[in-house]
Scaffold this motif. Structure first.
Motif, PDB file in Angstrom:
ATOM      1  N   ASP A 103       0.832  -1.204   0.000  1.00 29.32           N
ATOM      2  CA  ASP A 103       0.000   0.000   0.000  1.00 29.32           C
ATOM      3  C   ASP A 103       0.868   1.256   0.000  1.00 29.32           C
ATOM      4  N   SER A 104       1.876   1.255   0.853  1.00 26.70           N
ATOM      5  CA  SER A 104       2.753   2.423   0.960  1.00 26.70           C
ATOM      6  C   SER A 104       3.531   2.655  -0.327  1.00 26.70           C
ATOM      7  N   ASP A 113       3.239   5.940  -2.827  1.00 24.98           N
ATOM      8  CA  ASP A 113       4.400   6.732  -3.257  1.00 24.98           C
ATOM      9  C   ASP A 113       4.499   6.777  -4.774  1.00 24.98           C
ATOM     10  N   LYS A 172      -2.304  12.987   5.025  1.00 24.64           N
ATOM     11  CA  LYS A 172      -2.208  12.651   3.599  1.00 24.64           C
ATOM     12  C   LYS A 172      -3.496  12.997   2.864  1.00 24.64           C
TER      13      LYS A 172
END
Length: 928
Positions: free
Chosen positions: A578-579, A583, A614
């Motif tokens: 997910d991260s 990005d 975010k």
């Protein structure tokens, strides 16, 4: 021509070498002419030739999308349009066509995101609202469609298209009276508008007058013969009246342009079946069977065992969909066959349909005691899908039935670890060892505990114990290699991993660990070669596709990385993937996609502060400021005692235009940390930005003790002088700030802007030149001075500064520098201008301004045909730029293509109120 310095402060480079485009460009011009003459097939052939020779020819891709759309190949059109956008084509050059293709392909959500992903001019935003309304209607969202029409009417209240769109909505709502009024209004404006005529036909059809509807459908089709949906509507009308000969002719016409149209093929087969043409029926049926997914199969034999055998054979051959289909038919006949259940569950897992596997096993839960490995499988699936409570209940039941089974004990420990009960998990393993004795499985699990807890020395000791009992065991060798990697002993790990792969060339875990080492050594190609078979063989092991995605990203294969990460996170969240995907989307400026990841995270972790930050930032980037402000209100309650976070919040609130909230956050931050000079500086800045000079002065007085050494305070004092209309004082204070910090770029920019507006322009030149005499390597300032000379129309001085920069190797890869030099030299030295323009285009093959300059220089030097190709490319990349449109029209006029030139000039002058070459454009139109 583009205004000099238009891109001067954008230090970017986006281009590749300029090459001779004579071959593909000749075909492209023929394609345009064929397309304008509605000769879609001829245009398609020419465009295929262009793209075979120049696959990255962006105007050709855009035009190919339009041709494919006209031919009814909607998904193929979408591919061309999206590839063009990925190559920086301007959305304005294809907005209506791309959205229409999305609508035809049923991708309604994609239409809605276009207005969020791209900055649209008012005319394009009007189009987008109408197309979004159509998308909302397709999804059954009537109120949302109404809202889109309301937004469109604010932009163009008297539009014929708006009337037609509203009429279509009223027909969908069966509001025939209002629909009739709207259609009548539209036809009064333009009695020959195909869409209005089609709506009249549909109104008549819905009101039971198919014969009258036929006349309007035929009239509309004659006016718009390439519209595939209009042809389909006419076909439905003929079928409703049983006019089968006319229907057959229409089908053949559709198939002539779109031979794979499943709707037309289906009707062709039906028509042939009811007419004495058996061969034609067979042919149409075969076409349809070949086109559609091959779902048909032979008649099922009466014996279920044959069905099961066929499913098993398909499974072994890897034909999972066929096996799945047969097992679906078999299990109702033999519901207690757990072997069949096991195979079907494995098929679901191989197809990444984990939820289907869980549901299947749960349906047979009462029978799983007869096959405990299925219960073990279900427990594992529960763990991987975070259904830990169900996993705990099931494993507890298994442990009661099989208390001495080491596999179930280890699985029970895994459930406890999933519940973040690591000490209890470790205790369970130790107790099992005490009660039932040591075993390789238990020692392995203890070694894993040591590795996961960071006790690498213990993990290495246990790995060596395992290898003493089984020296060639590839699993134990791989585990030891993993520990050695953690201990940063990569060379020793490589020896073990290569030993494993010699023994078992397809050992996936060894390949994974070897790939980790390759990535750490920046050997991306080797990592990809190792990881791709791992991912293909075991899609459920999420670290492997995540690591492969990282290798793809490092190798520039961003699309492959995105697809892989989406697959990895599709069913169950995996935070590292997910991260990484977040990005990647941020890197590509795909903010809507990034937002969807954040929203999914917030569904799992409500009011999670990092995710709220975010989300607020993404909503701001998407210009959804009201929603972003709501997120800042949520953050306010979470950071109220943290001065640094309050300052960060204040700056975000300021960017969102929520100045009152920003002020409150700044005051709260200052109260929390009264000694922070940064917070006080931001308070001064806030009051300056909100034009509150007295408050700004109040907070500046508090900072005066530091003013003699802090250039920021002096700069803010200058800003206060500007707010108070004291320009001379402001200039003096800015210069004083530069004496404190000669490299203070923000102050230089403020003086540059003042000079650009006519304030102390000569003083700026002298000050910058004095500074550069002291600091010859201050290239940023020399660049700014060159831009200043451009603004002041001091051509010789600007050229001198730019060429000093290039001679020093500074900004040599900056497209704007070369583009500006090309423009500066154009009036006096066309050869040098052309050289700089060619360099700009080599640096950035998709930079619209550089292409425009290059094309214009080619035109001015008489290379009209070559210029035309370049200017087409520039116009595709920035369809709204008036200078490029004028240059394109001028070049077409020189090539004696006057009708095309006039069309462009008329549209340009209608669209654009003012631009630098407007007089020249008007004069050219008069000449033509």
């Amino acid at each position: 021509m583009h205004c000099l310095g238009k891109h001067a402060l954008y230090f970017i480079c986006l281009f590749a070498p300029a090459v001779s485009l004579a071959g593909p460009d000749e075909d492209f011009e023929k394609a345009i002419q064929a397309f304008n003459q509605t000769e879609a097939n001829a245009a398609y052939i020419h465009l295929k030739n262009v793209l075979q020779q120049a696959p990255e020819h962006i105007p050709a891709k855009v035009l190919m999308g339009k041709v494919l759309l006209n031919k009814g190949y909607f998904n193929e059109a979408i591919t061309e349009f999206e590839e063009a956008l990925d190559s920086n084509a301007d959305i304005a050059s294809m907005l209506e066509e791309l959205a229409t293709a999305y609508l035809f392909a049923g991708k309604n959500e994609q239409v809605l995101t276009l207005g969020q992903r791209y900055q649209l001019a008012p005319a394009q935003r009007f189009d987008w609202h109408l197309l979004s309304a159509a998308a909302q209607l397709n999804m059954g969202n009537i109120d949302a469609a109404e809202a889109q029409y309301t937004a469109a009417s604010k932009l163009q209240s008297e539009s014929l298209r708006l009337l037609n769109s509203k009429a279509a909505l009223r027909l969908k709502q069966r509001n025939y009276d209002e629909a009739n009024d709207l259609i009548t209004q539209a036809l009064n404006i333009d009695a020959a508008n195909p869409q209005s005529l089609q709506l009249r036909a549909e109104w008549l059809q819905l009101n039971g007058n198919a014969a009258a509807a036929q006349q309007f459908y035929e009239q509309a089709t004659e006016l718009s013969p390439q519209d595939p949906l209009l042809r389909r509507a006419l076909l439905r009308n003929y079928v409703s009246q049983q006019k089968l000969d006319l229907a057959e002719q229409t089908i053949q016409h559709i198939l002539q342009f779109t031979p794979d149209d499943p709707y037309a093929l289906l009707l062709a087969a039906w028509l042939s079946a009811i007419k004495p043409q058996a061969a034609a029926a067979e042919n149409s049926g075969k076409q349809l069977s070949d086109l559609l997914w091959k779902m048909s199969r032979q008649q099922i034999e009466a014996q279920p065992s044959r069905l099961y055998s066929r499913a098993l054979l398909s499974y072994v051959e890897g034909s999972y969909e066929k096996a799945r289909s047969d097992l679906h038919a078999y299990l109702p006949l033999a519901p207690a066959d757990l072997n069949a259940v096991a195979i079907l569950a494995r098929i679901y897992m191989r197809q990444n349909d984990v939820n289907a596997a869980i549901l299947l096993l749960e349906q047979h839960l009462s029978n799983l005691n007869a096959m405990p490995e299925l219960a073990q499988l279900l427990t594992t699936l529960y763990i991987t899908t975070n259904k830990t409570n169900k996993a705990e209940q099931l494993i507890a039941s298994l442990r009661l039935q099989y208390p001495d089974n080491a596999e179930f004990a280890v699985l029970h420990a895994a459930v406890l670890k999933k519940l973040t009960q690591n000490p209890q998990a470790q205790q369970l393993i130790e107790q099992f060892e005490q009660q039932h004795g040591a075993s390789l499985l238990i020692t392995t699990n203890q070694a894993l505990f040591a590795l996961e807890s960071g006790d690498f020395d213990t993990a290495l000791t246990l790995a060596n114990q395992l290898l003493q009992q089984a020296p060639q065991n590839s699993g134990y060798l791989n585990f030891k290699a993993a520990v050695l990697i953690k201990l940063q002993q990569a060379d020793a790990a490589k020896v073990l991993l290569q030993q494993i792969l010699q023994q078992e060339p397809g050992h996936l875990a060894a390949q994974f660990n070897l790939a980790q080492i390759a990535l750490s050594e920046q050997n991306n190609a080797s990592a990809i070669a190792l990881l791709e078979p791992v991912v293909k063989a075991n899609q459920s092991y999420k670290p492997a596709p995540t690591l492969l995605a990282l290798a793809y990203i490092r190798s520039g294969r961003l699309s492959d990385a995105e697809t892989l990460l989406l697959d990895t996170t599709a069913v169950v969240p995996y935070p590292p993937a997910d991260s990484m995907l977040f990005d990647l989307y941020m890197q590509q400026q795909k903010y809507q996609n990034a937002l969807s990841i954040v929203d999914k995270g917030l569904e799992r972790k409500f009011l999670h502060e990092p995710l709220l930050w975010k989300k607020a930032q993404l909503l701001k980037l998407l210009s959804r400021n009201d929603e972003a402000i709501y997120q800042t209100e949520l953050l306010q309650s979470l950071v109220q005692d943290d001065a640094d976070k309050l300052l960060r919040l204040a700056l975000l609130q300021r960017e969102l235009g929520n100045n009152s909230a920003s002020e409150q956050s700044l005051l709260a931050a200052q109260q929390s940390n009264a000694k922070s000079r940064l917070i006080q500086l931001e308070l001064v800045n806030h009051y300056l930005l909100t034009e509150q000079p007295l408050q700004a002065e109040k907070w500046l007085r508090r900072l005066q003790p530091y003013a003699a050494t802090d250039a920021n305070i002096t700069m803010l004092s200058a800003d206060l002088a500007l707010l108070n209309k004291d320009t001379n004082k402001a200039v003096s204070l800015f210069k004083q700030a530069l004496r404190l910090d000669p490299a203070f770029q923000l102050v230089w920019v403020k003086l540059y802007q003042l000079a650009k507006n006519g304030v102390d322009a000569k003083g700026f030149s002298l000050l910058a030149q004095d500074n550069l005499r002291e600091n010859k390597d201050f290239n940023w300032l020399r660049r700014l001075l060159a831009e200043h000379f451009v603004n002041q129309q001091q051509v010789t001085e600007a050229i001198q500064q730019y060429e000093i920069l290039l001679a020093a190797g500074a900004y040599s890869d900056d497209v704007a520098v070369h583009n500006n030099l090309a423009n500066l030299y154009l009036a006096t030295d066309a050869k040098t201008a052309l050289s700089y323009a060619e360099t700009a285009v080599k640096l950035a093959p998709k930079h619209a301004a550089a292409l425009d300059t290059y094309g214009w220089i080619l035109t001015k030097t008489g290379s009209y045909q070559q210029a035309l190709a370049v200017l087409r490319q520039a116009n595709t990349l920035d369809a709204a730029e008036p200078a490029t449109r004028f240059h394109l029209a001028y070049t077409l006029a020189q090539l004696q293509r006057k009708d095309e030139a006039k069309t462009i000039l008329r549209q340009l002058l209608a669209d654009t109120a003012s631009f630098s070459e407007k007089d020249a454009a008007e004069a050219l139109l008069q000449q033509l």
